[in-house]
Each structure stands twice: as structure tokens, then as C-alpha cells.
Design an enzyme around this catalytic site. Structure first.
Site, PDB file in Angstrom:
ATOM      1  N   ARG A 262      21.712  25.443  66.370  1.00 16.50           N
ATOM      2  CA  ARG A 262      22.924  25.500  67.192  1.00 16.50           C
ATOM      3  C   ARG A 262      22.925  26.748  68.080  1.00 16.50           C
ATOM      4  NH1 ARG A 262      28.768  25.862  64.412  1.00 16.50           N
ATOM      5  NH2 ARG A 262      27.814  27.637  63.366  1.00 16.50           N
TER       6      ARG A 262
ATOM      7  N   ARG B 246      27.635  29.456  52.985  1.00 16.12           N
ATOM      8  CA  ARG B 246      28.874  28.892  53.543  1.00 16.12           C
ATOM      9  C   ARG B 246      29.144  27.498  52.972  1.00 16.12           C
ATOM     10  NH1 ARG B 246      27.000  29.302  59.412  1.00 16.12           N
ATOM     11  NH2 ARG B 246      28.823  28.029  59.912  1.00 16.12           N
TER      12      ARG B 246
HETATM   13  P1  G5P Z   1      34.031  28.786  61.502  1.00 13.67           P
HETATM   14  O1  G5P Z   1      33.696  29.314  62.819  1.00 13.67           O
HETATM   15  O2  G5P Z   1      35.215  27.907  61.338  1.00 13.67           O
HETATM   16  P2  G5P Z   1      32.430  26.819  59.966  1.00 13.67           P
HETATM   17  O3  G5P Z   1      31.362  27.315  59.069  1.00 13.67           O
HETATM   18  O4  G5P Z   1      33.592  26.192  59.320  1.00 13.67           O
HETATM   19  O5  G5P Z   1      32.704  28.076  60.937  1.00 13.67           O
HETATM   20  P3  G5P Z   1      31.021  25.795  62.095  1.00 13.67           P
HETATM   21  O6  G5P Z   1      29.743  26.416  61.681  1.00 13.67           O
HETATM   22  O7  G5P Z   1      31.765  26.388  63.267  1.00 13.67           O
HETATM   23  O8  G5P Z   1      32.001  25.702  60.895  1.00 13.67           O
HETATM   24  P4  G5P Z   1      31.574  23.122  63.041  1.00 13.67           P
HETATM   25  O9  G5P Z   1      32.560  23.720  63.990  1.00 13.67           O
HETATM   26  O10 G5P Z   1      32.084  22.181  62.014  1.00 13.67           O
HETATM   27  O11 G5P Z   1      30.712  24.240  62.334  1.00 13.67           O
HETATM   28  O12 G5P Z   1      30.431  22.365  63.833  1.00 13.67           O
HETATM   29  P5  G5P Z   1      30.020  22.426  65.406  1.00 13.67           P
HETATM   30  O13 G5P Z   1      29.757  23.834  65.810  1.00 13.67           O
HETATM   31  O14 G5P Z   1      30.996  21.630  66.214  1.00 13.67           O
HETATM   32  O15 G5P Z   1      28.658  21.592  65.383  1.00 13.67           O
HETATM   33  C1  G5P Z   1      27.512  22.046  64.676  1.00 13.67           C
HETATM   34  C2  G5P Z   1      26.253  21.488  65.361  1.00 13.67           C
HETATM   35  O16 G5P Z   1      26.256  20.057  65.235  1.00 13.67           O
HETATM   36  C3  G5P Z   1      26.173  21.787  66.868  1.00 13.67           C
HETATM   37  O17 G5P Z   1      24.822  22.072  67.197  1.00 13.67           O
HETATM   38  C4  G5P Z   1      26.652  20.497  67.540  1.00 13.67           C
HETATM   39  O18 G5P Z   1      26.050  20.277  68.814  1.00 13.67           O
HETATM   40  C5  G5P Z   1      26.247  19.423  66.528  1.00 13.67           C
HETATM   41  N1  G5P Z   1      27.272  18.353  66.472  1.00 13.67           N
HETATM   42  C6  G5P Z   1      28.628  18.536  66.418  1.00 13.67           C
HETATM   43  N2  G5P Z   1      29.279  17.376  66.350  1.00 13.67           N
HETATM   44  C7  G5P Z   1      28.332  16.411  66.347  1.00 13.67           C
HETATM   45  C8  G5P Z   1      28.381  14.965  66.295  1.00 13.67           C
HETATM   46  O19 G5P Z   1      29.457  14.334  66.227  1.00 13.67           O
HETATM   47  N3  G5P Z   1      27.185  14.315  66.301  1.00 13.67           N
HETATM   48  C9  G5P Z   1      25.996  14.989  66.375  1.00 13.67           C
HETATM   49  N4  G5P Z   1      24.877  14.262  66.373  1.00 13.67           N
HETATM   50  N5  G5P Z   1      25.902  16.342  66.436  1.00 13.67           N
HETATM   51  C10 G5P Z   1      27.036  17.034  66.430  1.00 13.67           C
HETATM   52  O20 G5P Z   1      34.203  29.986  60.482  1.00 13.67           O
HETATM   53  C11 G5P Z   1      33.275  31.043  60.471  1.00 13.67           C
HETATM   54  C12 G5P Z   1      33.733  32.099  59.484  1.00 13.67           C
HETATM   55  O21 G5P Z   1      35.006  32.624  59.868  1.00 13.67           O
HETATM   56  C13 G5P Z   1      35.807  32.895  58.726  1.00 13.67           C
HETATM   57  C14 G5P Z   1      34.901  32.684  57.525  1.00 13.67           C
HETATM   58  O22 G5P Z   1      34.231  33.893  57.273  1.00 13.67           O
HETATM   59  C15 G5P Z   1      33.926  31.623  58.040  1.00 13.67           C
HETATM   60  O23 G5P Z   1      32.689  31.603  57.323  1.00 13.67           O
HETATM   61  N6  G5P Z   1      36.971  31.984  58.755  1.00 13.67           N
HETATM   62  C16 G5P Z   1      37.897  31.928  57.829  1.00 13.67           C
HETATM   63  N7  G5P Z   1      38.063  32.589  56.650  1.00 13.67           N
HETATM   64  C17 G5P Z   1      39.137  32.278  55.908  1.00 13.67           C
HETATM   65  N8  G5P Z   1      40.043  31.315  56.256  1.00 13.67           N
HETATM   66  C18 G5P Z   1      39.902  30.631  57.434  1.00 13.67           C
HETATM   67  N9  G5P Z   1      40.831  29.673  57.755  1.00 13.67           N
HETATM   68  C19 G5P Z   1      38.799  30.926  58.257  1.00 13.67           C
HETATM   69  N10 G5P Z   1      38.383  30.440  59.450  1.00 13.67           N
HETATM   70  C20 G5P Z   1      37.268  31.084  59.737  1.00 13.67           C
HETATM   71 MG    MG Z   2      33.165  25.686  64.515  1.00 16.08          MG
END
Ligand code: G5P
Ligand code: MG
Length: 220
Positions: A127, A171
Site C-alpha cells: 500500500r 495490528r
Molecule cells: P488506521 O489508520 O485506522 P487500520 O489499521 O485500521 O489503520 P488501515 O491500515 O488504514 O486500517 P483500511 O483503511 O481498512 O486499512 O484499508 P485501506 O487503506 O482502504 O486499503 C488497504 C489496501 O487494500 C490498499 O492498498 C487499497 O488499495 C486496497 N483495497 C482497499 N479496498 C479494496 C477493495 O475493495 N478491493 C481491493 N481489491 N483492494 C482494496 O489506524 C492506525 C492507527 O491509529 C491508531 C492506532 O494506533 C492504529 O493502529 N488509531 C486508534 N487507536 C485507538 N482508537 C481508535 N479509534 C483509533 N483509530 C486509529
Molecule cells: Mg485506513
């Protein structure tokens, strides 16, 4: 429309949240993006969260609830929002209930994106993300038009510090322990819509929209 996107790291919350926000004309509120912006700007919130975010641990519930209380009180969230990455624990979900009660608002649907673990790891280690507008790309399945540049705002793309394989695995464990219990929490309230999230991005968007329409019809 008031939506929550629930799902493991890499399940597509950011990608689909952006598309749904534009589709319904509501703000995407991504707590991870807000924390990373604070880290980049050196705000007290960002400085306090930096180590936890980079190592893949959760930021404290009271900090996140204060953040989201302020954000949901802003004018652009008055008629709807899509929450991406919040709530992430039972105390956060209970806190969200209280915030919404005070605002006289209710959730319409909680969409759980279901993607197998091996796909999540493959996605996250390929990503890149835009530090400017939060747009998300994948070096294989969804590359930018110009290598290394955001299609929407032209900013240079970055790889998140927490997207190494070891931190992704951590994670995923944190998700299982703290966030997965929200599936039953929202199912018992009749709000849960489970969407298979492994197809192409447009296919998954279509499945989410159908799920939301079904849920809203049932809720009437
Ligand atoms: P984040 O930033 O919320 P995560 O770990 O929950 O981070 P992340 O990594 O941001 O989630 P995502 O948003 O679910 O993943 O996925 P994405 O970025 O859209 O897509 C991932 C990949 O898959 C990309 O390359 C994309 O192109 C591909 N893709 C997406 N959708 C599709 C699809 O439909 N089809 C296909 N084929 N591909 C797809 O949190 C980060 C940190 O912040 C803190 C924590 O420390 C956390 O670890 N944090 C919190 N801590 C406590 N409470 C909270 N509420 C918190 N929120 C954040
Ligand atoms: Mg995200």
C-alpha cells in the site's frame, strides 16, 4: 446517513469510506488519518499518539472519545458522517452511543468488511497513501496514474511506518482482541451489515451500497 465502517487493518475502510463519503455527500471521519496529521504537525495529540500508532497499539479510549466528540460536533457532521477506524473497542462504542444520544442522532448502519488475513497482509505491505488527502493506493491492484504521486492532489505518496509485515501482524492481533467484539455489539443492536470485501473496489462499493439500502429499509 450515519455510518460506521468496521474491519481489520487493510480491509478497505479508508478506500471505501472515501467513496461512500463522496457518494452520500457526508464527511469521512478517519481517526487514523487525524492522528497521523497531528503527528506530522507536531500537535499535542499527535505527539502523544506517535509511538502507539507506529508500533500498532491502540491510543487510549478517553483520548479518542474526546477527539471524536469534538469532530462530531462540527457543522459538516450535523447531517451525517462515515466513521472509519472508530469505534475500535467496546468502551469507544459505548461512548459513541452517549455522544449520539446527546446530539439526538442514531446510526443507520455498521458495515463490517470481511477479508481473509492472508489478503490483508498482502494488501498492506503493497500500500501507499497520500499524506495530503488520505487517498489510498496499491502497487499491484490500484496504482496511481503517475508513479509515486496522488491522483487527486499530486502530493508525493508515502508508505506508512506501521505497514511493515511485523507491525501489520501486531495490528491484526490488536484488532482481534479489542475491535472484533464490536461485531456482536452492533449485531445485537440490529445495525450490522456484513460485506465480503475481497472483490474489486467498485464491486465492494456496490455491495456496501446494497447492504446499506437493505438495512435502512429494514430499520424504517
Ligand atoms: P488506521 O489508520 O485506522 P487500520 O489499521 O485500521 O489503520 P488501515 O491500515 O488504514 O486500517 P483500511 O483503511 O481498512 O486499512 O484499508 P485501506 O487503506 O482502504 O486499503 C488497504 C489496501 O487494500 C490498499 O492498498 C487499497 O488499495 C486496497 N483495497 C482497499 N479496498 C479494496 C477493495 O475493495 N478491493 C481491493 N481489491 N483492494 C482494496 O489506524 C492506525 C492507527 O491509529 C491508531 C492506532 O494506533 C492504529 O493502529 N488509531 C486508534 N487507536 C485507538 N482508537 C481508535 N479509534 C483509533 N483509530 C486509529
Ligand atoms: Mg485506513
Amino acid at each position: 446517513m450515519r455510518l460506521v465502517l468496521l474491519g481489520a487493518p487493510g480491509s478497505g475502510k479508508g478506500t471505501q469510506g472515501g467513496l461512500l463519503g463522496r457518494r452520500f455527500g457526508i464527511p469521512q471521519i478517519a481517526t487514523g488519518d487525524i492522528l497521523r496529521a497531528g503527528m506530522a504537525a507536531g500537535t499535542p495529540l499527535g505527539t502523544g499518539a506517535r509511538d502507539l500508532v507506529n508500533e500498532g497499539s491502540l491510543v487510549a479510549d478517553d483520548v479518542m472519545l474526546e477527539l471524536i466528540t469534538g469532530r462530531l460536533g462540527q457543522a459538516d457532521a450535523a447531517s451525517g458522517f462515515v466513521l472509519d477506524g472508530f469505534p475500535r473497542s467496546i468502551p469507544q462504542a459505548e461512548g459513541l452511543d452517549l455522544i449520539l444520544k446527546k446530539l439526538g442522532a442514531k446510526l443507520d448502519a455498521v458495515i463490517k468488511l470481511d477479508v481473509p488475513k492472508r489478503v490483508l497482509i498482502a494488501r498492506l505491505t503493497k500500500r501507499t497513501s497520500c499524506p495530503g488527502c488520505g487517498s489510498v493506493y496499491n502497487l499491484f491492484s490500484n496504482p496511481p496514474a503517475v508513479a509515486g504521486k496522488c491522483d487527486r492532489c499530486g502530493v508525493g505518496l508515502v508508505t506508512r511506518v506501521d505497514d511493515t509485515e511485523a507491525t501489520v501482524r501486531k495490528r491484526l492481533n490488536v484488532y482481534q482482541a479489542s475491535t472484533a467484539p464490536l461485531i456482536d455489539f452492533y449485531d445485537s443492536r440490529g445495525l450490522l451489515v456484513i460485506v465480503h470485501g475481497e472483490g474489486t473496489i467498485p464491486d465492494v462499493t456496490g455491495a456496501i451500497e446494497r447492504g446499506i439500502r437493505g438495512r435502512v429499509r429494514e430499520g424504517r
